[in-house]
Write an enzyme that holds these catalytic residues in place. Structure first.
Site, PDB file in Angstrom:
ATOM      1  CG  ASN A 149      -2.067   4.394   2.899  1.00 27.13           C
ATOM      2  OD1 ASN A 149      -2.573   4.260   1.999  1.00 27.13           O
ATOM      3  ND2 ASN A 149      -2.548   5.565   3.618  1.00 27.13           N
ATOM      4  CB  ALA A 178      -7.830  -0.893  11.194  1.00 30.89           C
ATOM      5  CG  HIS A 181      -1.015  -0.402   2.547  1.00 31.57           C
ATOM      6  ND1 HIS A 181       0.422  -0.015   3.212  1.00 31.57           N
ATOM      7  CD2 HIS A 181      -1.410  -1.492   3.102  1.00 31.57           C
ATOM      8  CE1 HIS A 181       0.377  -0.868   4.426  1.00 31.57           C
ATOM      9  NE2 HIS A 181      -0.802  -1.623   4.534  1.00 31.57           N
ATOM     10  N   GLY A 219     -10.360   6.433  -1.375  1.00 26.76           N
ATOM     11  CA  GLY A 219     -10.653   7.556  -1.233  1.00 26.76           C
ATOM     12  C   GLY A 219     -10.197   8.040   0.235  1.00 26.76           C
ATOM     13  CG  HIS A 220     -11.671   6.907   3.381  1.00 34.13           C
ATOM     14  ND1 HIS A 220     -12.358   8.024   3.841  1.00 34.13           N
ATOM     15  CD2 HIS A 220     -12.911   5.807   2.757  1.00 34.13           C
ATOM     16  CE1 HIS A 220     -13.745   8.001   3.473  1.00 34.13           C
ATOM     17  NE2 HIS A 220     -14.090   6.728   2.932  1.00 34.13           N
ATOM     18  NE  ARG A 232      15.603  21.881   1.401  1.00 33.82           N
ATOM     19  CZ  ARG A 232      14.523  22.834   1.522  1.00 33.82           C
ATOM     20  NH1 ARG A 232      13.589  22.396   2.300  1.00 33.82           N
ATOM     21  NH2 ARG A 232      14.534  23.718   0.918  1.00 33.82           N
ATOM     22  CG  ASP A 254      -4.990  -3.246   4.041  1.00 33.90           C
ATOM     23  OD1 ASP A 254      -4.924  -4.538   4.377  1.00 33.90           O
ATOM     24  OD2 ASP A 254      -4.371  -2.098   4.321  1.00 33.90           O
TER      25      ASP A 254
HETATM   26 ZN    ZN Z   1      -3.097  -5.212   5.198  1.00 33.97          ZN
END
Ligand code: ZN
Length: 361
Positions: free
Chosen positions: A208, A296, A205, A237-238, A216, A261
């Site tokens: 994330n 989560a 991901h 979208g989150h 830099r 996920d």
């Molecule tokens: Zn996962």
């Protein structure tokens, strides 16, 4: 059975047809079918979706054994995901070996395409929703416990290269035929590049559970973009703003892999759940740990991810490629992800906005 219509061939839609028999695609042709097909859908005919990173769905998690795994698989299949890898969150190696053992029958039967270990070899600084008490460095004995399993069972591991033994573990896992994705990592740009150079072929991901790209201090994000690694992306979208996710899909369409996920709430709804034993509340479709507020996982299916991508400006063919052929190539699964003779007969019909109309085969 013959299905004729607007089929996704290599990267583009064209008139064509395919024949399915005994759960396989037996023949594929371009142009109009000469005769009367059994099905002539008006929408877009694409391969079944391939999700290489999901923790469950339909109220069930892959950590809960074979029956729960079948519940999750059925929930996602109803939304067009016909190939899944079971992602297991951080636990002790002993617990993970038990969870893997419980899923062996599903891998042997082909219900599951394999297992992904998303921990415990990840960074405490980028742990996301993983149990901090069970994170560990990829020391030799633990890596050996995984590489000694029958081939094809554990297909992928997420790893933070900065951990003690991290780079050596990447080499060993890769040598054992296990795909390594860098992720849940605090590595800087240079170390992430080393991770790719010693054998990591993907990133878990993107954006994330890793440092942001700063002008830099460009971090693992730039290292991933300029490598030839597969780029997992959660298009809900989150996790990543839709315009950024859409830009990545368009610019890197040949190696973006849309993932869900997904956790247990996918295909179900808001409420209280757990992820790897930690309490999660899902509100408005967004899953967060009740303790830290960390995201989560998601509650989407790949069908939602494709529709979200199209809504954000990604071409339908490109969005589907990122949820099918790219995902299969990333994990080295050769019999899914394309409408090709010999592949499994997993065939969907989508509308022009990427929404799933029906599972055709
Ligand atoms: Zn996962």
């Amino acid at each position: 059975m013959i299905i004729a219509g607007n089929l996704l061939f290599e990267g583009a839609f064209e008139p064509g047809w395919l024949e399915c028999a005994d759960s396989r695609i037996t023949r594929v042709g371009r142009g109009r079918f000469d005769g009367t097909p059994d099905l002539a859908p008006e929408g877009f005919v694409v391969p079944g979706f391939v999700d290489v990173h999901s923790h469950g769905g339909g109220g069930a998690a892959f950590t809960e054994g074979a029956d729960a795994a079948r519940t999750a698989l059925a929930a996602h299949r109803a939304h067009g995901t016909t190939t899944m890898i079971a992602s297991l969150v951080t636990a002790t190696i002993g617990e993970l070996l038990q969870q893997v053992e419980a899923l062996v029958p599903l891998v042997v039967s082909g219900e599951l395409a394999g297992i992904h270990l998303e921990g415990p070899w990840i960074s405490p600084q980028q742990k996301g929703a993983h149990d901090p008490g069970k994170l560990a460095a990829p020391l030799d004995d633990a890596v050996t416990a995984i590489t000694s399993l029958p081939p094809g069972l554990v297909r992928m591991a997420t790893l933070a290269p900065e951990l003690p033994g991290g780079l050596a573990a990447i080499r060993r896992l890769r040598a054992a035929g296990i795909v390594v994705a860098l992720g849940h990592t605090a590595a800087d740009y240079t170390l992430a590049r080393r991770g790719f150079s010693v054998g990591a072929s993907g990133v878990t991901h993107l954006f994330n559970a890793m440092p942001d790209l700063l002008k830099r201090d460009p971090g693992p994000v730039l290292a991933a973009l300029e490598s030839d690694a597969w780029l997992e992306l959660i298009f809900d979208g989150h996790h990543v703003a839709a315009p950024l996710a859409a830009f990545i899909c368009r610019r890197y369409a040949e190696r973006v892999v849309l993932i869900t996920d997904a956790m247990a709430a996918a295909c179900l709804g808001d409420g209280d759940y757990t992820l790897g034993g930690l309490p999660v509340r899902v509100a408005g479709g967004v899953a967060r740990l009740t303790t830290t507020g960390a995201l989560a996982g998601s509650t989407i299916t790949l069908a939602h991810a494709v529709a979200n991508a199209v809504a954000a400006g990604v071409e339908l063919a490109a969005a589907v490629r990122c949820a099918t052929a790219n995902a299969a190539a990333y994990l080295g699964i050769s019999n899914v992800g394309r409408l090709r003779a010999g592949n499994l007969a997993n065939v969907l019909e989508l509308d022009a906005s990427g929404r799933l109309l029906r599972v055709l085969a």
